[in-house]
Scaffold this motif. Structure first.
Motif, PDB file in Angstrom:
ATOM      1  N   ALA A   1       0.852  -1.189   0.000  1.00 19.94           N
ATOM      2  CA  ALA A   1       0.000   0.000   0.000  1.00 19.94           C
ATOM      3  C   ALA A   1       0.885   1.234   0.000  1.00 19.94           C
ATOM      4  O   ALA A   1       1.964   1.224   0.584  1.00 19.94           O
ATOM      5  CB  ALA A   1      -0.904  -0.008   1.226  1.00 19.94           C
TER       6      ALA A   1
ATOM      7  N   LEU B   1      -9.361   7.241  -8.543  1.00 20.06           N
ATOM      8  CA  LEU B   1     -10.250   7.234  -7.374  1.00 20.06           C
ATOM      9  C   LEU B   1     -10.308   5.836  -6.758  1.00 20.06           C
ATOM     10  O   LEU B   1     -10.295   5.679  -5.537  1.00 20.06           O
ATOM     11  CB  LEU B   1     -11.655   7.712  -7.757  1.00 20.06           C
ATOM     12  CG  LEU B   1     -11.781   9.194  -8.151  1.00 20.06           C
ATOM     13  CD1 LEU B   1     -13.197   9.497  -8.643  1.00 20.06           C
ATOM     14  CD2 LEU B   1     -11.447  10.104  -6.965  1.00 20.06           C
TER      15      LEU B   1
ATOM     16  N   ALA C   1      -7.079   5.176  -4.921  1.00 17.99           N
ATOM     17  CA  ALA C   1      -7.011   5.923  -3.660  1.00 17.99           C
ATOM     18  C   ALA C   1      -7.760   5.174  -2.565  1.00 17.99           C
ATOM     19  O   ALA C   1      -7.296   5.092  -1.423  1.00 17.99           O
ATOM     20  CB  ALA C   1      -7.586   7.324  -3.836  1.00 17.99           C
ATOM     21  N   ARG C   2      -8.917   4.619  -2.904  1.00 17.09           N
ATOM     22  CA  ARG C   2      -9.695   3.914  -1.891  1.00 17.09           C
ATOM     23  C   ARG C   2      -8.914   2.726  -1.328  1.00 17.09           C
ATOM     24  O   ARG C   2      -9.066   2.361  -0.171  1.00 17.09           O
ATOM     25  CB  ARG C   2     -11.045   3.466  -2.462  1.00 17.09           C
ATOM     26  CG  ARG C   2     -12.098   3.338  -1.385  1.00 17.09           C
ATOM     27  CD  ARG C   2     -13.506   3.342  -1.913  1.00 17.09           C
ATOM     28  NE  ARG C   2     -13.713   2.366  -2.935  1.00 17.09           N
ATOM     29  CZ  ARG C   2     -13.722   1.043  -2.730  1.00 17.09           C
ATOM     30  NH1 ARG C   2     -13.525   0.565  -1.519  1.00 17.09           N
ATOM     31  NH2 ARG C   2     -13.938   0.225  -3.724  1.00 17.09           N
ATOM     32  N   LEU C   3      -8.092   2.118  -2.159  1.00 15.97           N
ATOM     33  CA  LEU C   3      -7.298   0.977  -1.711  1.00 15.97           C
ATOM     34  C   LEU C   3      -5.961   1.409  -1.088  1.00 15.97           C
ATOM     35  O   LEU C   3      -5.145   0.569  -0.721  1.00 15.97           O
ATOM     36  CB  LEU C   3      -7.043   0.019  -2.881  1.00 15.97           C
ATOM     37  CG  LEU C   3      -8.298  -0.587  -3.527  1.00 15.97           C
ATOM     38  CD1 LEU C   3      -7.901  -1.549  -4.628  1.00 15.97           C
ATOM     39  CD2 LEU C   3      -9.166  -1.299  -2.493  1.00 15.97           C
ATOM     40  N   GLY C   4      -5.722   2.717  -1.005  1.00 20.81           N
ATOM     41  CA  GLY C   4      -4.507   3.203  -0.355  1.00 20.81           C
ATOM     42  C   GLY C   4      -3.319   3.317  -1.291  1.00 20.81           C
ATOM     43  O   GLY C   4      -2.179   3.345  -0.847  1.00 20.81           O
ATOM     44  N   PHE C   5      -3.583   3.393  -2.599  1.00 22.53           N
ATOM     45  CA  PHE C   5      -2.496   3.515  -3.571  1.00 22.53           C
ATOM     46  C   PHE C   5      -2.489   4.905  -4.186  1.00 22.53           C
ATOM     47  O   PHE C   5      -3.518   5.569  -4.302  1.00 22.53           O
ATOM     48  CB  PHE C   5      -2.635   2.425  -4.646  1.00 22.53           C
ATOM     49  CG  PHE C   5      -2.248   1.078  -4.120  1.00 22.53           C
ATOM     50  CD1 PHE C   5      -0.989   0.553  -4.351  1.00 22.53           C
ATOM     51  CD2 PHE C   5      -3.131   0.354  -3.315  1.00 22.53           C
ATOM     52  CE1 PHE C   5      -0.609  -0.667  -3.815  1.00 22.53           C
ATOM     53  CE2 PHE C   5      -2.760  -0.866  -2.764  1.00 22.53           C
ATOM     54  CZ  PHE C   5      -1.504  -1.382  -3.026  1.00 22.53           C
ATOM     55  N   LYS C   6      -1.311   5.334  -4.594  1.00 22.14           N
ATOM     56  CA  LYS C   6      -1.145   6.640  -5.205  1.00 22.14           C
ATOM     57  C   LYS C   6      -1.155   6.489  -6.727  1.00 22.14           C
ATOM     58  O   LYS C   6      -0.938   5.394  -7.249  1.00 22.14           O
ATOM     59  CB  LYS C   6       0.169   7.268  -4.749  1.00 22.14           C
ATOM     60  CG  LYS C   6       0.234   7.499  -3.248  1.00 22.14           C
ATOM     61  CD  LYS C   6       1.442   8.359  -2.873  1.00 22.14           C
ATOM     62  CE  LYS C   6       1.410   8.760  -1.415  1.00 22.14           C
ATOM     63  NZ  LYS C   6       1.612   7.639  -0.476  1.00 22.14           N
TER      64      LYS C   6
END
Lengths: 361, 361
Positions: free
Chosen positions: A7, A25, A28-33
């Motif tokens: 992550a 989007l 982002a929800r999964l914690g990735f940039k």
């Protein structure tokens, strides 16, 4: 089989339109940039991504910078230089592979690959000049669609022959294409169009969403309805064929595969896009996981989610000034909205979409 | 009643944690931009927002800049200086109002307001010194919880008295609070805890999600389950009381209201938070619209969505190193994940959450 990315890793995306935005989007929800490479300032994806590299898609320095900033690279559209992608692939994992991209970029190669993978396609002929066009037309009863082999989308780069006097002459058509390589596709008298959104993880597992029934207007997707009107057997057949294709491509990521459905329920594969697909936008509203999250999972080496669909639905695109309907639509209790954040509502431009969920008690 | 903000407008958010992050993601889907004010570099919300103003929450220049960049302002936590918010409100719409914030910041004022609005609360006494504490304890049978009136959260700033010999002495407790104003709350022998997430639009319409049943561990929310185990009458009662409160506050936005459920099914209002709430995170996974989108709709002057819940579910927080379970959880077909993008997994820190949807066929 690589290890899942930790992550906080960065997913590089070539292209900064709405598909990249929705991918960003989901990431982002999964914690990735995310880092997007896109020449246009303030593009839809840059508004939500962590980094915006503002260069041309084939800019060497830009691509190198993207590669340095990213832990994996993907793309949101298929008109990317294959050799640039191949070069990138020597430094960093790129999903889907340059090979899948190459096949999808050329209608002749694509149709040949579809057939080789056991899928039916419309009859087609390679067209070099007025003469090959004339003889192909003759073979197809003077009817068919001339399409550039490369770089056509949303109905652009197509000339129809309907066997009537106002058809273009073959020589005129070849001239209009300015020498671009082309194919002639025979007409297919289909009942309806459906598409399957399929994903394949790095572990080789495949997950397909059920087919959506699509209506196009002026060559642009107008709506996708789920469930489709086709029989259960045809649905299963479509999923099986999408699975066969995605495996044959040794593909990692999400793709959209379009079919024509014939009166007897059989399927003609039309084309596939090596990316998330407009006809899969409904998944975000009606399923426990979206096509965007599935694609991100493939990129980061996670298992695919086995999604369930919780609602019947119809997705419609908002083109140009249709986007102004958004506030009115917002008052409907069963509508899920998406606005891509584009500043200028040019005619025919995809500005957003909405998904109408079947009314609940 | 103001006009809806046009798409592309900017929502200013004070605070840059996970709640702001999820608000920013919801805003992006609707085509709105976000600017967050947060001192911490690379905070969860800054990773997805359009602008990050990196100053202290009460920094005058920072707040002024936020006001200039934004078309409306909201906040993600209640420990904000009310007078700073009042000052902002003279230049720009701020939702929820400084008045709602002020009430929520002080347990004494809050409980008084809840009672005045017709909601039952636990018995409580204003505590100034060891003497008032001693007499209040006597009144409550030596049992109760001493809480700071202000700035307590997740169980911090609380001292329990259980009527047993190892209880602190009143004078010790007052000393431990270092003179902070406090209240003593009588013990409530409840069966379970539930919460209602309520939203009220600029048009005054109210929409509530059904109550979730919450389990706390060490004063921090551990899980929220929907549907809750309480009777239909109690659910309706909780929604009615949340509606009464949000109207009494003349509130615009989303709030979370926690209740204790008594053995006879009656409700004791515990406290409300003037913001989206941890116990409402399940809405993002199990409903057609999330608490975050509802809050954004309130801020931008849109109608509220009348949501439906499509799945039963349990939301669990991922604290500290629990976040490492994420990849394993990702393999579960019925789990929807959320990782807040925090770099450091400190113990007890809210790193992410997941919602397990009820298994489908």
């Amino acid at each position: 089989m690589t290890m899942p990315l930790p992550a906080g890793s960065t997913i590089g995306i070539i292209g900064g339109g709405q598909l990249a935005r929705m991918l960003a989007l989901a990431a982002a929800r999964l914690g990735f940039k995310t880092a997007v490479l896109e020449p246009q300032e303030n593009c839809p994806a840059a508004q939500v991504a962590n980094v915006h590299i503002q260069t041309a898609y084939d800019d060497k320095e830009g691509l190198e910078k993207l590669s340095q900033l990213s832990d994996v690279i993907t793309y949101e559209f298929e008109n990317i230089d294959v050799s640039a992608l191949e070069k990138l692939s020597s430094d960093i994992d790129v999903y889907p592979s340059a090979q899948a991209l190459r096949i999808s970029q050329d209608r002749l190669v694509e149709k040949t690959f579809l057939q080789k993978s056991g899928l039916n396609t419309a009859p087609y002929r390679d067209i070099d000049n007025a003469q090959t066009l004339e003889s192909a037309l003759q073979e197809f009863g003077e009817r068919g669609i001339l399409k550039t082999r490369r770089f056509g989308y949303d109905g652009k780069g197509q000339i129809r022959f309907s066997g009537k006097p106002d058809d273009m002459l073959p020589a005129e058509a070849i001239e209009a294409f300015e020498g671009a390589p082309a194919i002639l596709e025979g007409f297919v008298e289909f009942t309806c169009e459906i598409s399957v959104i399929a994903s394949r993880g790095q572990d080789g597992n495949v997950s397909c969403f059920e087919p959506a029934e699509n209506i196009h207007k002026n060559g642009i997707l107008f709506s996708s309805t789920v469930p489709s009107s086709v029989s259960e057997a045809t649905k299963q057949n479509a999923i099986d064929e999408a699975t066969r294709l995605i495996q044959a491509l040794d593909y990692v990521g999400t793709l959209g595969l379009e079919f024509f459905v014939m009166p007897d329920g059989s399927l003609i594969a039309n084309e596939f896009a090596p990316r998330v697909h407009n006809s899969g936008h409904w998944t975000e509203a009606a399923c426990s996981v979206s096509q965007f999250e599935q694609h991100i999972r493939c990129c980061i080496g996670w298992p695919l989610a086995k999604q369930h669909r919780h609602s019947d639905c119809v997705m419609e695109n908002l083109l140009g000034h249709d986007i102004e309907k958004l506030v009115t639509l917002a008052g409907d209790p069963n509508i899920v909205l998406h606005n891509y954040g584009k500043a200028e509502a040019r005619e025919g431009r995809k500005m957003g979409h909405f998904t109408q969920l079947a009314t609940r008690k």
